[in-house]
Scaffold this active site. Sequence first.
Site, PDB file in Angstrom:
ATOM      1  N   ASP A 170      -0.307  -1.248  14.336  1.00 33.09           N
ATOM      2  CA  ASP A 170       0.756  -1.021  13.529  1.00 33.09           C
ATOM      3  C   ASP A 170       0.958  -2.309  13.093  1.00 33.09           C
ATOM      4  O   ASP A 170       1.997  -2.249  14.102  1.00 33.09           O
ATOM      5  CB  ASP A 170       1.338   0.105  13.427  1.00 33.09           C
ATOM      6  CG  ASP A 170       2.580   0.192  12.438  1.00 33.09           C
ATOM      7  OD1 ASP A 170       2.686  -0.975  11.744  1.00 33.09           O
ATOM      8  OD2 ASP A 170       2.694   1.826  11.975  1.00 33.09           O
ATOM      9  N   VAL A 171       0.897  -3.083  11.823  1.00 34.69           N
ATOM     10  CA  VAL A 171       1.739  -4.745  12.123  1.00 34.69           C
ATOM     11  C   VAL A 171       3.307  -4.323  12.108  1.00 34.69           C
ATOM     12  O   VAL A 171       4.386  -4.954  11.937  1.00 34.69           O
ATOM     13  CB  VAL A 171       1.578  -5.314  10.388  1.00 34.69           C
ATOM     14  CG1 VAL A 171       0.498  -5.391  10.925  1.00 34.69           C
ATOM     15  CG2 VAL A 171       1.459  -4.900   9.221  1.00 34.69           C
ATOM     16  N   ASN A 218      -1.817  -9.611   4.798  1.00 33.62           N
ATOM     17  CA  ASN A 218      -2.316  -9.051   3.749  1.00 33.62           C
ATOM     18  C   ASN A 218      -1.884  -6.933   3.534  1.00 33.62           C
ATOM     19  O   ASN A 218      -1.178  -6.234   2.498  1.00 33.62           O
ATOM     20  CB  ASN A 218      -3.554  -9.121   3.481  1.00 33.62           C
ATOM     21  CG  ASN A 218      -4.295  -7.854   2.240  1.00 33.62           C
ATOM     22  OD1 ASN A 218      -4.574  -7.942   1.430  1.00 33.62           O
ATOM     23  ND2 ASN A 218      -4.953  -6.728   2.712  1.00 33.62           N
ATOM     24  N   SER A 231       2.277 -10.140  -4.907  1.00 34.82           N
ATOM     25  CA  SER A 231       1.885  -9.886  -5.398  1.00 34.82           C
ATOM     26  C   SER A 231       2.128  -9.843  -7.515  1.00 34.82           C
ATOM     27  O   SER A 231       3.355 -10.610  -6.811  1.00 34.82           O
ATOM     28  CB  SER A 231       2.049  -7.685  -5.744  1.00 34.82           C
ATOM     29  OG  SER A 231       2.641  -7.778  -7.073  1.00 34.82           O
ATOM     30  N   TYR A 279       9.440  -1.324  -3.654  1.00 33.18           N
ATOM     31  CA  TYR A 279       8.249  -2.519  -4.032  1.00 33.18           C
ATOM     32  C   TYR A 279       8.305  -4.151  -4.029  1.00 33.18           C
ATOM     33  O   TYR A 279       8.119  -5.015  -3.484  1.00 33.18           O
ATOM     34  CB  TYR A 279       6.495  -1.837  -4.184  1.00 33.18           C
ATOM     35  CG  TYR A 279       5.882  -2.505  -4.057  1.00 33.18           C
ATOM     36  CD1 TYR A 279       4.100  -2.748  -2.990  1.00 33.18           C
ATOM     37  CD2 TYR A 279       5.046  -3.043  -5.464  1.00 33.18           C
ATOM     38  CE1 TYR A 279       3.580  -2.749  -3.125  1.00 33.18           C
ATOM     39  CE2 TYR A 279       3.963  -4.203  -4.876  1.00 33.18           C
ATOM     40  CZ  TYR A 279       3.353  -3.804  -3.950  1.00 33.18           C
ATOM     41  OH  TYR A 279       1.578  -4.310  -4.404  1.00 33.18           O
ATOM     42  N   LYS A 292       7.867  -7.533  -2.819  1.00 40.98           N
ATOM     43  CA  LYS A 292       6.966  -8.647  -2.544  1.00 40.98           C
ATOM     44  C   LYS A 292       7.533 -10.219  -3.109  1.00 40.98           C
ATOM     45  O   LYS A 292       7.422 -11.443  -3.140  1.00 40.98           O
ATOM     46  CB  LYS A 292       5.975  -8.186  -3.818  1.00 40.98           C
ATOM     47  CG  LYS A 292       4.582  -7.369  -3.454  1.00 40.98           C
ATOM     48  CD  LYS A 292       4.712  -8.083  -2.376  1.00 40.98           C
ATOM     49  CE  LYS A 292       3.306  -7.318  -1.650  1.00 40.98           C
ATOM     50  NZ  LYS A 292       2.196  -6.972  -0.498  1.00 40.98           N
ATOM     51  N   VAL A 348      -5.813  -4.907  -9.096  1.00 46.10           N
ATOM     52  CA  VAL A 348      -6.655  -4.520  -8.153  1.00 46.10           C
ATOM     53  C   VAL A 348      -7.708  -3.202  -7.463  1.00 46.10           C
ATOM     54  O   VAL A 348      -6.662  -2.634  -7.267  1.00 46.10           O
ATOM     55  CB  VAL A 348      -7.176  -6.010  -6.747  1.00 46.10           C
ATOM     56  CG1 VAL A 348      -8.521  -6.004  -6.060  1.00 46.10           C
ATOM     57  CG2 VAL A 348      -5.758  -7.066  -7.063  1.00 46.10           C
ATOM     58  N   THR A 366      -8.344  -0.916  -5.874  1.00 45.02           N
ATOM     59  CA  THR A 366      -8.678  -1.186  -4.097  1.00 45.02           C
ATOM     60  C   THR A 366      -7.993   0.538  -3.416  1.00 45.02           C
ATOM     61  O   THR A 366      -7.413   1.263  -4.819  1.00 45.02           O
ATOM     62  CB  THR A 366      -7.868  -1.753  -3.329  1.00 45.02           C
ATOM     63  OG1 THR A 366      -5.883  -1.287  -3.747  1.00 45.02           O
ATOM     64  CG2 THR A 366      -7.891  -3.484  -4.205  1.00 45.02           C
TER      65      THR A 366
HETATM   66  N1  LIG Z   1      -4.107  -3.328  -5.545  1.00 49.20           N
HETATM   67  C1  LIG Z   1      -3.429  -3.740  -6.549  1.00 49.20           C
HETATM   68  O1  LIG Z   1      -3.144  -4.026  -7.302  1.00 49.20           O
HETATM   69  C2  LIG Z   1      -2.369  -4.590  -5.801  1.00 49.20           C
HETATM   70  C3  LIG Z   1      -1.987  -5.795  -6.557  1.00 49.20           C
HETATM   71  C4  LIG Z   1      -1.039  -6.783  -6.692  1.00 49.20           C
HETATM   72  C5  LIG Z   1      -0.781  -6.655  -4.301  1.00 49.20           C
HETATM   73  N2  LIG Z   1      -1.512  -5.841  -3.979  1.00 49.20           N
HETATM   74  C6  LIG Z   1      -1.271  -6.240  -2.532  1.00 49.20           C
HETATM   75  O2  LIG Z   1      -2.227  -6.327  -1.837  1.00 49.20           O
HETATM   76  C7  LIG Z   1      -2.487  -5.720  -0.281  1.00 49.20           C
HETATM   77  C8  LIG Z   1      -3.617  -5.001   0.593  1.00 49.20           C
HETATM   78  O3  LIG Z   1      -3.549  -4.027  -0.588  1.00 49.20           O
HETATM   79  P1  LIG Z   1      -4.546  -2.905  -1.257  1.00 49.20           P
HETATM   80  O4  LIG Z   1      -4.449  -3.184  -2.742  1.00 49.20           O
HETATM   81  O5  LIG Z   1      -6.287  -4.076  -0.328  1.00 49.20           O
HETATM   82  O6  LIG Z   1      -4.143  -1.643  -0.797  1.00 49.20           O
HETATM   83  P2  LIG Z   1      -4.934  -1.096   0.409  1.00 49.20           P
HETATM   84  O7  LIG Z   1      -6.578  -0.309  -0.162  1.00 49.20           O
HETATM   85  O8  LIG Z   1      -4.602   0.123   0.255  1.00 49.20           O
HETATM   86  O9  LIG Z   1      -5.603  -1.474   1.695  1.00 49.20           O
HETATM   87  C9  LIG Z   1      -4.218  -1.538   2.446  1.00 49.20           C
HETATM   88  C10 LIG Z   1      -4.645  -2.189   4.067  1.00 49.20           C
HETATM   89  O10 LIG Z   1      -3.230  -2.438   4.176  1.00 49.20           O
HETATM   90  C11 LIG Z   1      -3.101  -1.573   5.408  1.00 49.20           C
HETATM   91  N3  LIG Z   1      -2.040  -1.125   6.658  1.00 49.20           N
HETATM   92  C12 LIG Z   1      -1.138  -0.561   5.295  1.00 49.20           C
HETATM   93  N4  LIG Z   1      -0.479  -0.667   6.555  1.00 49.20           N
HETATM   94  C13 LIG Z   1      -0.084  -1.111   7.522  1.00 49.20           C
HETATM   95  C14 LIG Z   1       0.265  -1.002   9.085  1.00 49.20           C
HETATM   96  N5  LIG Z   1       1.310  -1.197   8.857  1.00 49.20           N
HETATM   97  N6  LIG Z   1      -0.262  -1.679   9.652  1.00 49.20           N
HETATM   98  C15 LIG Z   1      -1.186  -2.083   9.570  1.00 49.20           C
HETATM   99  N7  LIG Z   1      -2.431  -2.149   9.319  1.00 49.20           N
HETATM  100  C16 LIG Z   1      -1.353  -1.992   7.787  1.00 49.20           C
HETATM  101  C17 LIG Z   1      -4.639  -0.376   5.183  1.00 49.20           C
HETATM  102  O11 LIG Z   1      -5.361  -0.817   6.227  1.00 49.20           O
HETATM  103  P3  LIG Z   1      -4.880   0.985   7.287  1.00 49.20           P
HETATM  104  O12 LIG Z   1      -4.235   2.066   6.505  1.00 49.20           O
HETATM  105  O13 LIG Z   1      -6.124   1.102   8.423  1.00 49.20           O
HETATM  106  O14 LIG Z   1      -4.198   0.638   8.488  1.00 49.20           O
HETATM  107  C18 LIG Z   1      -5.412  -1.298   4.571  1.00 49.20           C
HETATM  108  O15 LIG Z   1      -5.884  -2.111   5.087  1.00 49.20           O
HETATM  109  C19 LIG Z   1      -1.057  -5.340  -0.427  1.00 49.20           C
HETATM  110  O16 LIG Z   1      -0.208  -6.573   0.619  1.00 49.20           O
HETATM  111  C20 LIG Z   1      -0.706  -5.058  -1.523  1.00 49.20           C
HETATM  112  O17 LIG Z   1       0.855  -4.939  -1.951  1.00 49.20           O
HETATM  113  C21 LIG Z   1      -2.633  -5.299  -4.148  1.00 49.20           C
END
Ligand SMILES: NC(=O)c1ccc[n+]([C@@H]2O[C@H](COP(=O)([O-])OP(=O)(O)OC[C@H]3O[C@@H](n4cnc5c(N)ncnc54)[C@H](OP(=O)(O)O)[C@@H]3O)[C@@H](O)[C@H]2O)c1
Length: 252
Positions: free
Chosen positions: A62-63, A89, A141, A156, A160, A189, A191
């Site tokens: 957990d980061v 990330n 973001s 949030y 960012k 994105v 996800t």
């Molecule tokens: N999707 C979008 O539209 C979007 C847009 C702009 C920015 N972002 C940014 O992109 C990044 C990745 O998000 P994503 O869209 O790929 O979402 P996601 O599919 O929910 O992935 C988030 C990742 O972060 C990990 N994580 C969260 N809290 C953590 C913690 N305390 N310790 C370790 N790992 C942690 C999760 O891993 P575990 O669950 O295994 O811990 C997962 O691998 C984030 O920073 C998000 O803010 C996303």
Amino acid sequence: MTFVNKVVLVTGASSGIGAATAIEFSKEGAHVVMVGRNEEKIGKVATKCTRVGLKPLVVIADVSKDDDAKRIMKETIEKHGKLDILVNNAGFGRPGCLLDGSVVEAYDQIFDTNVRAVIYLSTLATPYLIQRKGNIVNVSSAAAKTTPWAADSLAYFVSKAAVDQFTRGAALELAPYGIRVNAVNPGPVNTDYLKNAEINAKFEEFSVMTALNRISQPEEIANMIAYLAGEKAVGITGSTFVVDNGMLLKVN
Ligand SMILES: NC(=O)c1ccc[n+]([C@@H]2O[C@H](COP(=O)([O-])OP(=O)(O)OC[C@H]3O[C@@H](n4cnc5c(N)ncnc54)[C@H](OP(=O)(O)O)[C@@H]3O)[C@@H](O)[C@H]2O)c1
């Protein structure tokens, strides 16, 4: 292959953008260190990495916990003896409002992961990055650059914006040591982000907010991360790169 003999640490590698990034660096020959909490999900991504490249090191952590962050770096150095690239990330969103006071709890939880962990892991990585003239890529973001357009997601948006400022400040401090620091600022994105943020919506619904009327796939963001981490970006530092299908053209 661009990243042969490079050690690349990707946080949040169990899902979405981080998973695509781990796979992309694996394809390019890197020794990837994957960090996440969900053992089952990260295991599946690790298998995909191994299919296209070297077997990654998986660190379940957990980061937001300092001891876990220290262990991430310790295991990376014990295994590989060096670190070339840190991809900060891991991140998430959570609703929180001023009116009912829930924004404070959301702020604490979100900042611990989205901001403090980015700063702490960068601190721990810096001595090793100096040795390798490495670099950091933060996943920020488009939300850092718009007027907050979802009133209940204030913490949030603020987190960012902090990541963007940290990126610029760290780039300035570390430039004399040959370390570059940049960020990617995705728009929507596809996800698990919405599911994990307990937001009852589908990503497809966000396409109307973009000029190109589409949302991105995680690989598109991974490609930009890999570009910024690579030698072609030798002159880029302190930059925050928007990959948003033109969302900022419509929402700002
Ligand atoms: N999707 C979008 O539209 C979007 C847009 C702009 C920015 N972002 C940014 O992109 C990044 C990745 O998000 P994503 O869209 O790929 O979402 P996601 O599919 O929910 O992935 C988030 C990742 O972060 C990990 N994580 C969260 N809290 C953590 C913690 N305390 N310790 C370790 N790992 C942690 C999760 O891993 P575990 O669950 O295994 O811990 C997962 O691998 C984030 O920073 C998000 O803010 C996303």
